[in-house]
Design a protein around this motif. Structure first.
Motif, PDB file in Angstrom:
ATOM      1  N   PRO A  97       0.835  -1.203   0.000  1.00 34.11           N
ATOM      2  CA  PRO A  97       0.000   0.000   0.000  1.00 34.11           C
ATOM      3  C   PRO A  97       0.872   1.255   0.000  1.00 34.11           C
ATOM      4  CG  PRO A  97       0.138  -0.882   2.208  1.00 34.11           C
ATOM      5  CD  PRO A  97       0.871  -1.861   1.326  1.00 34.11           C
ATOM      6  N   ASP A  98       0.245   2.389  -0.196  1.00 33.02           N
ATOM      7  CA  ASP A  98       0.941   3.670  -0.090  1.00 33.02           C
ATOM      8  C   ASP A  98       1.407   3.828   1.352  1.00 33.02           C
ATOM      9  OD1 ASP A  98       1.816   6.257  -0.018  1.00 33.02           O
ATOM     10  OD2 ASP A  98      -0.024   7.161  -0.804  1.00 33.02           O
ATOM     11  N   SER A  99       2.708   3.928   1.546  1.00 28.04           N
ATOM     12  CA  SER A  99       3.254   3.967   2.905  1.00 28.04           C
ATOM     13  C   SER A  99       2.761   5.178   3.692  1.00 28.04           C
ATOM     14  CB  SER A  99       4.782   3.970   2.849  1.00 28.04           C
ATOM     15  OG  SER A  99       5.246   5.050   2.052  1.00 28.04           O
ATOM     16  N   CYS A 100       2.457   6.274   3.037  1.00 32.95           N
ATOM     17  CA  CYS A 100       1.977   7.464   3.742  1.00 32.95           C
ATOM     18  C   CYS A 100       0.483   7.395   4.037  1.00 32.95           C
ATOM     19  CB  CYS A 100       2.270   8.713   2.913  1.00 32.95           C
ATOM     20  SG  CYS A 100       4.042   9.136   2.823  1.00 32.95           S
ATOM     21  N   ALA A 101      -0.174   6.298   3.612  1.00 36.15           N
ATOM     22  CA  ALA A 101      -1.610   6.169   3.834  1.00 36.15           C
ATOM     23  C   ALA A 101      -1.962   4.930   4.654  1.00 36.15           C
ATOM     24  CB  ALA A 101      -2.344   6.125   2.494  1.00 36.15           C
ATOM     25  N   VAL A 102      -0.975   4.276   5.249  1.00 32.17           N
ATOM     26  CA  VAL A 102      -1.253   3.055   6.008  1.00 32.17           C
ATOM     27  C   VAL A 102      -1.829   3.353   7.387  1.00 32.17           C
ATOM     28  CG1 VAL A 102       0.496   1.692   4.791  1.00 32.17           C
ATOM     29  CG2 VAL A 102       1.124   2.941   6.875  1.00 32.17           C
ATOM     30  N   LEU A 103      -1.687   4.585   7.870  1.00 35.37           N
ATOM     31  CA  LEU A 103      -2.198   4.965   9.185  1.00 35.37           C
ATOM     32  C   LEU A 103      -3.374   5.929   9.027  1.00 35.37           C
ATOM     33  CD1 LEU A 103       1.158   5.536  11.119  1.00 35.37           C
ATOM     34  CD2 LEU A 103      -0.178   3.435  10.911  1.00 35.37           C
ATOM     35  N   SER A 104      -4.339   5.753   9.896  1.00 31.86           N
ATOM     36  CA  SER A 104      -5.523   6.628   9.853  1.00 31.86           C
ATOM     37  C   SER A 104      -5.162   8.036  10.320  1.00 31.86           C
ATOM     38  CB  SER A 104      -6.627   6.050  10.736  1.00 31.86           C
ATOM     39  OG  SER A 104      -6.240   6.102  12.107  1.00 31.86           O
ATOM     40  N   GLN A 105      -6.023   8.967   9.960  1.00 35.96           N
ATOM     41  CA  GLN A 105      -5.779  10.346  10.367  1.00 35.96           C
ATOM     42  C   GLN A 105      -5.811  10.485  11.884  1.00 35.96           C
ATOM     43  OE1 GLN A 105      -4.995  12.834   8.134  1.00 35.96           O
ATOM     44  NE2 GLN A 105      -4.486  13.985   9.997  1.00 35.96           N
ATOM     45  N   LYS A 106      -6.700   9.745  12.528  1.00 37.76           N
ATOM     46  CA  LYS A 106      -6.785   9.802  13.995  1.00 37.76           C
ATOM     47  C   LYS A 106      -5.495   9.325  14.648  1.00 37.76           C
ATOM     48  CE  LYS A 106      -9.593   8.319  17.931  1.00 37.76           C
ATOM     49  NZ  LYS A 106      -8.407   8.020  18.746  1.00 37.76           N
ATOM     50  N   THR A 107      -4.943   8.231  14.135  1.00 35.54           N
ATOM     51  CA  THR A 107      -3.689   7.703  14.690  1.00 35.54           C
ATOM     52  C   THR A 107      -2.552   8.693  14.504  1.00 35.54           C
ATOM     53  OG1 THR A 107      -4.381   5.406  14.310  1.00 35.54           O
ATOM     54  CG2 THR A 107      -2.019   5.821  14.533  1.00 35.54           C
ATOM     55  N   LEU A 108      -2.511   9.327  13.347  1.00 31.85           N
ATOM     56  CA  LEU A 108      -1.466  10.322  13.107  1.00 31.85           C
ATOM     57  C   LEU A 108      -1.637  11.525  14.031  1.00 31.85           C
ATOM     58  CD1 LEU A 108      -1.265  10.232   9.187  1.00 31.85           C
ATOM     59  CD2 LEU A 108       0.421   9.345  10.813  1.00 31.85           C
ATOM     60  N   ASP A 109      -2.874  11.923  14.280  1.00 28.87           N
ATOM     61  CA  ASP A 109      -3.116  13.046  15.196  1.00 28.87           C
ATOM     62  C   ASP A 109      -2.643  12.712  16.610  1.00 28.87           C
ATOM     63  OD1 ASP A 109      -4.208  14.606  13.209  1.00 28.87           O
ATOM     64  OD2 ASP A 109      -6.276  13.989  13.630  1.00 28.87           O
ATOM     65  N   ASP A 110      -2.761  11.441  16.991  1.00 27.75           N
ATOM     66  CA  ASP A 110      -2.317  11.038  18.327  1.00 27.75           C
ATOM     67  C   ASP A 110      -0.796  10.941  18.419  1.00 27.75           C
ATOM     68  OD1 ASP A 110      -4.934  10.888  19.150  1.00 27.75           O
ATOM     69  OD2 ASP A 110      -5.098   8.712  18.826  1.00 27.75           O
ATOM     70  N   LEU A 111      -0.173  10.400  17.389  1.00 31.10           N
ATOM     71  CA  LEU A 111       1.269  10.161  17.446  1.00 31.10           C
ATOM     72  C   LEU A 111       2.092  11.394  17.079  1.00 31.10           C
ATOM     73  CD1 LEU A 111       0.159   7.215  17.521  1.00 31.10           C
ATOM     74  CD2 LEU A 111       2.169   6.547  16.194  1.00 31.10           C
ATOM     75  N   VAL A 112       1.664  12.115  16.067  1.00 32.58           N
ATOM     76  CA  VAL A 112       2.402  13.312  15.613  1.00 32.58           C
ATOM     77  C   VAL A 112       1.398  14.460  15.451  1.00 32.58           C
ATOM     78  CG1 VAL A 112       4.408  12.210  14.561  1.00 32.58           C
ATOM     79  CG2 VAL A 112       2.265  12.280  13.288  1.00 32.58           C
ATOM     80  N   PRO A 113       0.901  14.990  16.563  1.00 33.74           N
ATOM     81  CA  PRO A 113      -0.190  15.977  16.514  1.00 33.74           C
ATOM     82  C   PRO A 113       0.097  17.216  15.675  1.00 33.74           C
ATOM     83  CG  PRO A 113       0.830  15.947  18.684  1.00 33.74           C
ATOM     84  CD  PRO A 113       1.351  14.762  17.954  1.00 33.74           C
ATOM     85  N   LYS A 114       1.317  17.656  15.640  1.00 36.44           N
ATOM     86  CA  LYS A 114       1.650  18.853  14.881  1.00 36.44           C
ATOM     87  C   LYS A 114       2.252  18.551  13.497  1.00 36.44           C
ATOM     88  CE  LYS A 114       0.299  21.720  17.987  1.00 36.44           C
ATOM     89  NZ  LYS A 114      -0.849  22.638  17.745  1.00 36.44           N
ATOM     90  N   GLY A 115       2.238  17.306  13.151  1.00 36.50           N
ATOM     91  CA  GLY A 115       2.818  16.962  11.844  1.00 36.50           C
ATOM     92  C   GLY A 115       2.058  15.863  11.130  1.00 36.50           C
TER      93      GLY A 115
END
Length: 311
Positions: A97-115
């Motif tokens: 899969p697209d490596s930049c799309a394997v994580l949900s937006q919610k997970t990214l907000d939790d792990l890297v809130p400002k990025g």
């Protein structure tokens, strides 16, 4: 007057004459007997080689045909045995899969809130075989300092190969190497490794402390394998400029959650639905890693260093 011949007068021949006749008659009979005996010997002599030749031909042809049959059977068996020995199972997954799309937006907000929207895809000459994406987050808390987070997801897929082995075995070998590399990271302190259940075919979380001039970093590396794909997720955090150091347990839980999503994304990209949560049969078998497998470890081996530089 002439005297009449003795044979005319009926006088029997003298002994001398009779002996001469006998010798003459015997001399005439002897050659015939010797010729007959010679002919019999020649016939017998000719018959013996014929018998031997016939016996030799029959025995030779029998052993030859048997040898040819065995040779044919052996030669016909060798290709099939060689083919079965070189046969490998096809790789379960054929793409990534697209490596930049394997994580949900919610997970990214939790792990890297400002990025969460700053995903940067790594360079790759074959996105179907290897891919990566990284995120940076710096949350400024004013006089209290700031919180730094760095996240990187690397995907590596192995093809089945008759020479090196099937994709699962190659992935297993690379998975083991990634875990070992994480455990032996340079400058790591208080290193801990533990298995992660319910993630793909197998997964291991490695965490350690890493001190730098910018602050104390908490590093988490979670390596997971699903069939012939290996996912390496690096996540670290640090409190900078006087801010408190993040809790390592919280970071590890967040990293494990992210890896589960990445595993599901790999399965979905290959129309496999949810990934298997039980180890596959090839999980315990090792094989030599491919050349492509050794290309990405260096990118994920020292994420803390990269993070500190970007900070």
């Amino acid at each position: 007057m002439h005297r009449p011949a003795q044979r005319d007068l009926g006088i029997p021949p003298t002994p001398f004459r009779q002996w001469g006749r006998d010798q003459h008659d015997q001399g005439e009979r002897q050659p015939g007997r010797r010729g007959a005996r010679l002919r019999r010997l020649l016939v017998c002599a000719a018959a013996v080689p014929a018998v031997l030749v016939a016996a030799g031909c029959s025995s030779g042809s029998g052993s030859g045909s048997g040898g040819d049959a065995k040779q044919k059977q052996t030669s016909s068996a060798k290709p099939s045995q060689s083919a079965s020995a070189n046969a490998v199972q096809p790789a379960a997954y054929s793409t990534l899969p697209d490596s930049c799309a394997v994580l949900s937006q919610k997970t990214l907000d939790d792990l890297v809130p400002k990025g969460a929207k700053s995903g940067k895809k790594g360079s790759s000459d074959d996105a179907a075989t290897r891919s990566s994406c990284s995120w940076n987050s710096l949350e400024n808390n004013g006089v209290k300092g700031s919180q730094f987070r760095w996240l990187n997801v690397s995907l590596l897929r192995f093809e089945s190969d008759a020479t090196r082995g099937d994709g699962n075995k190659l992935a297993q070998e690379y998975y083991t190497k990634q875990v070992q590399d994480a455990q032996s990271a340079e400058g790591a302190q208080n290193t801990k490794a533990e298995p992660v259940s319910g993630v793909g075919d197998q997964a291991t979380a490695v965490r350690y402390d890493l001190k730098k001039k910018e602050g104390a970093f908490k590093q988490q590396t979670v390596v997971a394998r699903v069939e012939n794909v290996v996912i390496t997720l690096d996540y670290n955090g640090a409190g900078l400029a006087g801010d408190k150091t993040p809790d390592a347990d919280d970071l590890t839980k967040a990293a494990e959650k992210a890896v589960k999503e990445a595993v599901s994304a790999v399965s979905a990209a290959n129309q496999g639905g949810k990934a298997s949560t039980s180890p596959s049969q090839g999980a315990s078998k090792g094989a030599s890693a491919s050349k492509s497998g050794s290309a990405s470890p260096s990118k994920s081996a020292s994420p803390s260093a990269s993070a500190s530089k970007k900070n």
